[in-house]
Design an enzyme around this catalytic site. Structure first.
Site, PDB file in Angstrom:
ATOM      1  N   GLY A  29      -1.691 -18.904  -1.518  1.00 27.05           N
ATOM      2  CA  GLY A  29      -2.854 -19.467  -2.194  1.00 27.05           C
ATOM      3  C   GLY A  29      -3.901 -19.862  -1.178  1.00 27.05           C
ATOM      4  O   GLY A  29      -3.800 -19.519   0.001  1.00 27.05           O
ATOM      5  N   ASN A  30      -4.917 -20.560  -1.607  1.00 26.20           N
ATOM      6  CA  ASN A  30      -5.951 -21.002  -0.678  1.00 26.20           C
ATOM      7  C   ASN A  30      -6.434 -22.393  -1.050  1.00 26.20           C
ATOM      8  O   ASN A  30      -6.127 -22.903  -2.123  1.00 26.20           O
ATOM      9  CB  ASN A  30      -7.099 -19.988  -0.649  1.00 26.20           C
ATOM     10  CG  ASN A  30      -7.688 -19.766  -2.021  1.00 26.20           C
ATOM     11  OD1 ASN A  30      -8.224 -20.680  -2.621  1.00 26.20           O
ATOM     12  ND2 ASN A  30      -7.568 -18.554  -2.556  1.00 26.20           N
ATOM     13  N   ARG A  31      -7.183 -22.992  -0.144  1.00 31.53           N
ATOM     14  CA  ARG A  31      -7.590 -24.391  -0.299  1.00 31.53           C
ATOM     15  C   ARG A  31      -8.835 -24.494  -1.170  1.00 31.53           C
ATOM     16  O   ARG A  31      -9.941 -24.565  -0.674  1.00 31.53           O
ATOM     17  CB  ARG A  31      -7.897 -24.977   1.078  1.00 31.53           C
ATOM     18  CG  ARG A  31      -6.668 -25.213   1.913  1.00 31.53           C
ATOM     19  CD  ARG A  31      -7.051 -25.726   3.279  1.00 31.53           C
ATOM     20  NE  ARG A  31      -7.753 -27.000   3.224  1.00 31.53           N
ATOM     21  CZ  ARG A  31      -8.192 -27.642   4.291  1.00 31.53           C
ATOM     22  NH1 ARG A  31      -8.016 -27.139   5.483  1.00 31.53           N
ATOM     23  NH2 ARG A  31      -8.821 -28.788   4.172  1.00 31.53           N
ATOM     24  N   ALA A  96     -12.425 -19.175  -5.188  1.00 28.05           N
ATOM     25  CA  ALA A  96     -11.967 -18.747  -3.864  1.00 28.05           C
ATOM     26  C   ALA A  96     -10.874 -17.708  -4.095  1.00 28.05           C
ATOM     27  O   ALA A  96      -9.698 -18.028  -4.163  1.00 28.05           O
ATOM     28  CB  ALA A  96     -11.431 -19.932  -3.079  1.00 28.05           C
TER      29      ALA A  96
END
Ligand code: C5P
Length: 222
Positions: A29-31, A96
Site C-alpha cells: 500500500g502507500n501512505r 495515491a
C-alpha cells in the site's frame, strides 16, 4: 444542492491509497489518508456539484450528500472511476494509486524459508488519469503531483504528458503532505499558475475547487 458555481455539474473524485494483495494477510500500500480527496469531494458538493467519490481503503466518514464507491486495488479503482466518469463534467484524481501490484496474489499465506530471500514479481498498474483522458469526450481533468524535489518542472511536465487541464502540485519532502491535517499546493494549468499557501486541507480543498470551477467555466478545458 444549493446554487454554487458547480450547480448541476457531475464531479468525480478519487481518494485514498490502493492496496495490492500479496497473500490473504499482506498487501502493498502507500501512505495516503484520503483526507485531501474527501475534503475536495465535500467542497465540490458545497459548490453545488453532484459528487461521486471513489475511495480506496481509508478510515474516513463519507461527506454528507456525496455518493461513495469503495474499492481496494488500483484495477478496481480504474473500473469504478471509468464507470463514474461516463457523462461527468470534471474528474479530480486525488488518489495515491499504487504503481505496481504483485503479478498474482498467493491463495495461501506465504511462509518463511530458512532465511532465503522472498522475491515478488510486480506488474505495472493501469494509469487511471490516462484512461479517462483517452475517452471520446473526457471530462475536465485535474491530477495531483506529489514530489519531493523540482516540484514545478515535474508538475508542468506531468500536466502536458498526461493531457490534464490542471495539476495540483504537492511538496511531500520532509514529511509534508502525507497523514497531516495541513497542506500547501501550487496549481498549474496551460497558461497560468497560482500558489495556495499552507492551510488546513478543508480550506485548501475549497480554494482548489473554486479555481477548478473558474477554469472549467471559462472553457479552458476541452
Ligand atoms: O505520475 P504520478 O503517479 O505522480 O501522477 C499522479 C497523478 O496521476 C495523480 O492525480 C494520481 O491520482 C494519478 N494516477 C492515476 N493512475 C495511476 C497513477 C497515478 O490516475 N496508475
Amino acid at each position: 444542492f444549493g446554487d454554487g458555481p458547480l450547480r448541476g455539474r457531475k464531479v468525480v473524485v478519487s481518494a485514498g491509497p490502493t492496496y495490492e494483495d500479496i497473500d490473504p494477510v499482506r498487501f502493498i500500500g502507500n501512505r495516503s489518508s484520503g483526507r485531501m480527496g474527501f475534503a475536495i469531494a465535500d467542497a465540490a458538493r458545497e459548490a453545488g456539484a453532484d459528487v461521486t467519490l471513489v475511495a480506496g481503503p481509508v478510515a474516513l466518514a463519507t461527506p454528507a450528500g456525496v455518493a461513495r464507491v469503495d474499492v481496494r486495488s488500483a484495477r478496481q479503482m480504474h473500473d469504478a472511476v471509468l464507470a463514474a466518469c461516463d457523462g461527468s463534467d470534471i474528474y479530480i484524481g486525488a488518489a495515491a494509486v499504487g504503481d505496481y501490484r504483485p503479478e498474482q496474489a498467493a491463495g495461501q499465506k506465504l511462509k518463511k524459508h530458512d532465511g532465503a530471500p522472498l522475491r515478488l514479481e510486480l506488474t505495472e498498474n493501469p494509469d487511471i488519469l490516462a484512461a479517462v483522458a483517452a475517452r471520446p469526450r473526457p471530462p475536465f481533468l485535474v491530477g495531483f503531483a506529489a514530489e519531493t524535489h523540482e516540484l514545478a518542472r515535474y508538475a508542468q511536465d506531468k500536466l502536458r504528458r498526461k493531457g490534464l487541464d490542471m495539476i495540483a502540485a504537492n511538496d511531500v519532502g520532509d514529511g509534508r503532505g502525507f497523514e497531516v491535517a495541513d497542506n500547501a499546493l501550487v496549481l498549474y494549468w496551460r497558461d497560468g499558475s497560482v500558489s495556495l499557501p499552507r492551510m488546513p486541507k478543508t480550506d485548501l480543498a475549497r480554494q482548489l475547487v473554486a479555481h477548478i470551477a473558474e477554469r472549467f467555466l471559462s472553457g479552458h478545458g476541452h
